[in-house]
Design an enzyme around this catalytic site. Structure first.
Site, PDB file in Angstrom:
ATOM      1  CE1 TYR A   1      53.086  47.125  57.603  1.00 18.60           C
ATOM      2  CE2 TYR A   1      55.063  46.509  58.838  1.00 18.60           C
ATOM      3  CZ  TYR A   1      53.792  46.212  58.380  1.00 18.60           C
ATOM      4  OH  TYR A   1      53.217  44.996  58.703  1.00 18.60           O
TER       5      TYR A   1
ATOM      6  CE  LYS B   1      53.497  44.980  54.882  1.00 20.82           C
ATOM      7  NZ  LYS B   1      54.409  44.084  55.646  1.00 20.82           N
TER       8      LYS B   1
END
Length: 292
Positions: free
Chosen positions: A134, A162
């Site tokens: 992320y 992400k």
């Protein structure tokens, strides 16, 4: 798809005393799975992970998974800025039956790219769980660069990222360098369609709390080659994509969930209740969505 095309970064509901409302969390999770989601990301930033104790996190995951009974993927946010502590936390979740972990770049201590690689490498070596990286520089103060992601993508259980840098050039470079070695999901609702156009597969969404079916339709339309329809949906949803971030996430989305009939509660300090102007804006946004 390892995790799916549409995942919701789920809020953590609190009761009037500020305690985790586990029953409402189960209700929200079931609602999300009925409204276009392939899975959920629990106890990420939107789930107020910084203010949840470990025992609350563990119980939340257990309760949600018990309610879902295998419907959809469950990914758990476990990242931190202490590598060894992150590994210890992962061990607590390994026997819970989750489908993967999301590990944010370390915040505040500002590691170099070498430090970031070593951090994620050591975490990956410590577990067999699939890992979603992320990258969200606006919150962490460090940016995981495409060259580093290319090397991390060679590690077997690092399978997705992400990507929330907000930089389409960076997204393009990640996909150019990594090819099919890693699946890229947007970390920004408003950039989902632009990122799909350069090779991302979907989104870890906040707006899908409210418009999950529409976002799923947009993604599916694009994947079928109906770019015109996907663009029309994207443009229709732009107000909610934008307005859910007029204050720090998850303040506006918890407000929106309260307004549509869920007991999301307030955020825990240091996040606070929304401004009056935000309340009016979110009410107006929800009303306009009903009319379209």
């Amino acid at each position: 798809m390892i995790f799916g095309r549409l995942l919701t970064a789920m809020i953590t509901p609190f009761d009037t005393e500020g305690k985790v409302n586990y029953q409402e969390a189960k209700r929200i999770a079931e609602y999300l799975m009925e409204n276009g989601n392939d899975g959920l990301v629990l106890i990420g930033t939107t789930g107020e992970s910084p203010t949840l104790a470990l025992n609350e996190k563990l119980k939340l995951v257990e309760e949600v998974m018990a309610g879902l009974k295998g419907r959809g993927k469950v990914i758990v946010g476990v990242g931190g800025n202490n590598t060894e502590e992150t590994i210890r936390t992962i061990k607590e979740f390994e026997n819970k039956g989750i489908d993967g972990i999301m590990v944010v770049t370390p915040y505040y201590n500002k590691p170099t790219q070498k430090g970031l690689y070593l951090h994620f490498e050591k975490i990956a070596q410590s577990t067999t769980l699939p890992i979603m990286l992320y990258n969200v520089p606006s919150r962490t103060g460090c940016n995981l660069l495409p060259g580093t992601i290319k090397e991390l993508a060679k590690i077997k259980n690092i399978v997705a990222i992400k990507e929330a840098s907000g930089d389409l050039n960076q997204v393009s470079e990640i996909i150019r360098l990594c090819g099919e070695n890693i699946q890229v999901l947007s970390g920004d609702d408003s950039l989902t369609l632009p990122m799909l156009s350069v090779g991302a597969i979907g989104v870890v969404s906040v707006a899908s709390h409210i418009v999950g079916k529409e976002i799923k339709e947009m993604i599916e339309s694009f994947s079928k080659g109906d770019v015109k329809k996907a663009t029309a949906i994207h443009l229709k949803l732009m107000p909610i994509f934008k307005n859910l971030f007029v204050e720090s996430n998850p303040i506006p989305v918890k407000l929106a969930m309260n307004l549509i009939g869920f007991n999301a509660g307030q955020c825990r300090l240091p996040l606070c209740s929304p401004n009056d102007s935000t309340v009016e804006l979110i009410k107006k946004t929800l009303e306009e969505l009903k009319q379209e």
